[in-house]
Design a protein around this motif. Structure first.
Motif, PDB file in Angstrom:
ATOM      1  N   ARG A   1      65.796 -11.434  -3.409  1.00 59.17           N
ATOM      2  CA  ARG A   1      66.324 -12.668  -2.847  1.00 59.17           C
ATOM      3  C   ARG A   1      67.811 -12.533  -2.520  1.00 59.17           C
ATOM      4  O   ARG A   1      68.271 -12.970  -1.454  1.00 59.17           O
ATOM      5  N   ALA A   2      68.558 -11.956  -3.453  1.00 60.14           N
ATOM      6  CA  ALA A   2      69.996 -11.818  -3.236  1.00 60.14           C
ATOM      7  C   ALA A   2      70.303 -10.905  -2.054  1.00 60.14           C
ATOM      8  O   ALA A   2      71.277 -11.126  -1.315  1.00 60.14           O
ATOM      9  N   GLY A   3      69.468  -9.893  -1.854  1.00 61.09           N
ATOM     10  CA  GLY A   3      69.659  -9.014  -0.704  1.00 61.09           C
ATOM     11  C   GLY A   3      69.566  -9.757   0.608  1.00 61.09           C
ATOM     12  O   GLY A   3      70.291  -9.460   1.571  1.00 61.09           O
ATOM     13  N   ALA A   4      68.702 -10.770   0.658  1.00 60.02           N
ATOM     14  CA  ALA A   4      68.568 -11.563   1.877  1.00 60.02           C
ATOM     15  C   ALA A   4      69.812 -12.408   2.138  1.00 60.02           C
ATOM     16  O   ALA A   4      70.059 -12.816   3.277  1.00 60.02           O
ATOM     17  N   PHE A   5      70.610 -12.644   1.106  1.00 62.40           N
ATOM     18  CA  PHE A   5      71.871 -13.368   1.263  1.00 62.40           C
ATOM     19  C   PHE A   5      73.037 -12.425   1.572  1.00 62.40           C
ATOM     20  O   PHE A   5      74.175 -12.865   1.652  1.00 62.40           O
TER      21      PHE A   5
ATOM     22  N   MET B   1      68.498 -17.801  -8.426  1.00 62.57           N
ATOM     23  CA  MET B   1      69.218 -18.000  -7.164  1.00 62.57           C
ATOM     24  C   MET B   1      69.758 -19.415  -7.048  1.00 62.57           C
ATOM     25  O   MET B   1      70.861 -19.642  -6.532  1.00 62.57           O
ATOM     26  N   THR B   2      68.995 -20.395  -7.543  1.00 62.37           N
ATOM     27  CA  THR B   2      69.464 -21.779  -7.529  1.00 62.37           C
ATOM     28  C   THR B   2      70.769 -21.910  -8.305  1.00 62.37           C
ATOM     29  O   THR B   2      71.754 -22.505  -7.831  1.00 62.37           O
ATOM     30  N   LEU B   3      70.802 -21.357  -9.513  1.00 62.24           N
ATOM     31  CA  LEU B   3      72.003 -21.415 -10.335  1.00 62.24           C
ATOM     32  C   LEU B   3      73.161 -20.668  -9.680  1.00 62.24           C
ATOM     33  O   LEU B   3      74.317 -21.114  -9.724  1.00 62.24           O
ATOM     34  N   MET B   4      72.845 -19.531  -9.087  1.00 57.47           N
ATOM     35  CA  MET B   4      73.875 -18.741  -8.420  1.00 57.47           C
ATOM     36  C   MET B   4      74.530 -19.539  -7.298  1.00 57.47           C
ATOM     37  O   MET B   4      75.761 -19.620  -7.178  1.00 57.47           O
TER      38      MET B   4
END
Length: 324
Positions: free
Chosen positions: A172-176, A117-120
Motif C-alpha cells: 500500500r505504501a508503495g502506491a503512495f 495506512m489510515t493511521l499513517m
C-alpha cells in the motif's frame, strides 16, 4: 452439522459476542455459551468457563493463565483463539496440561494493513487534530499555513517486523510513492529492492514513518523506549498496529509532548482497554480503539477459522492452525 465421536455436542464458551453468521454456524453443532453482556470476563469467570466447557474461545483481552489451566477439575480441552496473537495465553501451561490451542492467521492481513495506512495518513496529515478543531468550532476557514502536515510521497517507511501484515502495508505504501525499509530477525531475499536493517536503531534513525508489526511477548516488550525514540528524526511519525506491549507509552507521550517526534498513530495499547492518560490530551497522538481487523468480512472470517479448528479437533483430526 458436524458429527463427533460419541454423538455428544461439545460445550463451548465465547468470551465475547461474535458475528451473527459465525454464532449461527456454531449453534448447529455445539452447545454455545455466548457472553451476552459483551463485556470482557474477569479472571474468576474465565476460570469457571474453563471448568465447565469443552472449549474456550477467547480474545486478546482474555488472559489465560497457568493457574486456570492447572485446575484439577478443568474440562476445557481446546482454546480456539479469536485472533492471531496468543501472548495472552500461557502456551507452556497449555502444552503441559494437554490443552490444544489454535489461532486465526492470514484472514486479517489486509484489514490491519488498511488501518496502518489510515493511521499513517491521519498522523502525517494531522487529520485527527484538524477534525477536532472543525467540530469544536475553532476552524477559522482555509489558510495557507493551517494544519500543515507531511506528504507520504518520497518518504521512507520503516517496517519493524516483516510478516504478512507488514508486507501488505508495504504494498500500500508503495502506491503512495514511499520508499520501503524493514527490520526483522533475518533478511527476506524475496523482497528486493526494499532495504534491510539488521539494527532497529539504525532503521529508526532513517525512517520518516516507523510502523510496528512485531509479535508481542517478553522479547519485544518496550522495544520502542526512550532510547529508540531519541534515534528518530524530529519530523518522524510512529505507527503501531502490532501489539501495545511493543511501546513504552510513558516515554512516547513525553516524546510527543516535547515534540521530539512529530506524531504517533496507535491502534493497540499496553493495558487495553485502558490508554495511558498522558496520551489522551496530546493533539499529535491519533488514537483508535483496536480497529485493525474490524471489518464485517474479516471478523466473520476469523470466527469461521475458529469454527473450522473446533470441528477438526472434536472430530479427532489435526488442527488447521495449531499454536505452540
Amino acid at each position: 452439522m458436524v458429527h463427533f465421536p460419541g454423538g455428544k455436542r461439545p460445550k463451548i464458551c465465547l468470551t465475547r459476542r461474535w458475528p451473527e453468521a459465525v454464532e449461527a454456524r456454531l449453534r448447529v453443532s455445539y452447545d454455545v455459551t455466548p457472553n451476552e453482556t459483551d463485556i470482557p470476563l474477569d479472571p474468576a469467570q474465565l476460570a469457571e468457563a474453563i471448568r465447565t466447557h469443552d472449549a474456550l474461545c477467547p480474545t486478546v483481552a482474555d488472559a489465560i493463565t497457568r493457574e486456570m489451566l492447572s485446575a484439577p477439575d478443568r474440562r476445557v480441552r481446546i482454546i480456539g483463539n479469536f485472533g492471531v496473537g496468543f501472548e495472552h495465553i500461557d502456551l507452556a501451561a497449555a502444552r503441559e496440561f494437554g490443552v490444544a490451542v489454535s489461532n486465526t492467521p492470514d484472514v486479517l492481513t489486509e484489514a490491519t494493513a488498511d488501518i496502518a495506512m489510515t493511521l499513517m495518513l491521519m498522523a502525517m496529515r494531522r487529520a485527527g487534530e484538524a477534525e477536532r478543531a472543525l467540530r469544536s468550532g475553532k476552524w477559522g476557514g482555509w489558510g495557507p499555513t493551517n494544519f500543515l502536515g507531511q506528504s507520504l510521497a518520497g518518504k521512507t517507511l520503516g517496517l519493524v517486523g516483516f510478516g504478512r501484515i507488514a508486507r501488505a502495508t508495504a504494498r500500500r505504501a508503495g502506491a503512495f510513492g514511499m520508499r520501503i525499509a524493514y527490520h526483522s530477525r533475518r533478511e527476506a531475499p524475496d523482497m528486493p529492492p526494499h532495504a534491510y536493517f539488521a539494527d532497529l536503531g539504525a532503521l529508526a534513525a532513517e525512517a520518516d514513518v516507523l510502523s510496528l508489526h512485531a509479535p508481542g511477548g517478553a522479547e519485544t516488550r518496550h522495544m520502542v523506549d526512550a532510547a529508540l525514540l531519541a534515534r528518530m528524526p524530529a519530523h518522524a511519525v510512529l505507527v503501531n498496529t502490532g501489539r501495545g506491549s511493543l511501546v513504552d507509552e510513558a516515554a512516547l507521550a513525553l516524546a510527543l509532548k516535547e515534540r521530539r517526534i512529530a506524531a504517533a498513530g496507535l491502534d493497540v495499547y499496553e493495558a487495553e482497554p485502558e490508554v495511558h492518560p498522558a496520551l489522551l490530551d496530546l493533539p499529535n497522538a491519533v488514537l483508535l480503539p483496536h480497529l485493525g481487523s474490524a471489518t464485517i468480512e474479516t471478523r466473520t472470517a476469523m470466527g469461521m477459522k475458529v469454527a473450522d479448528n473446533l470441528d477438526r479437533f472434536f472430530a479427532g483430526e489435526p488442527l488447521l492452525d495449531p499454536v505452540g
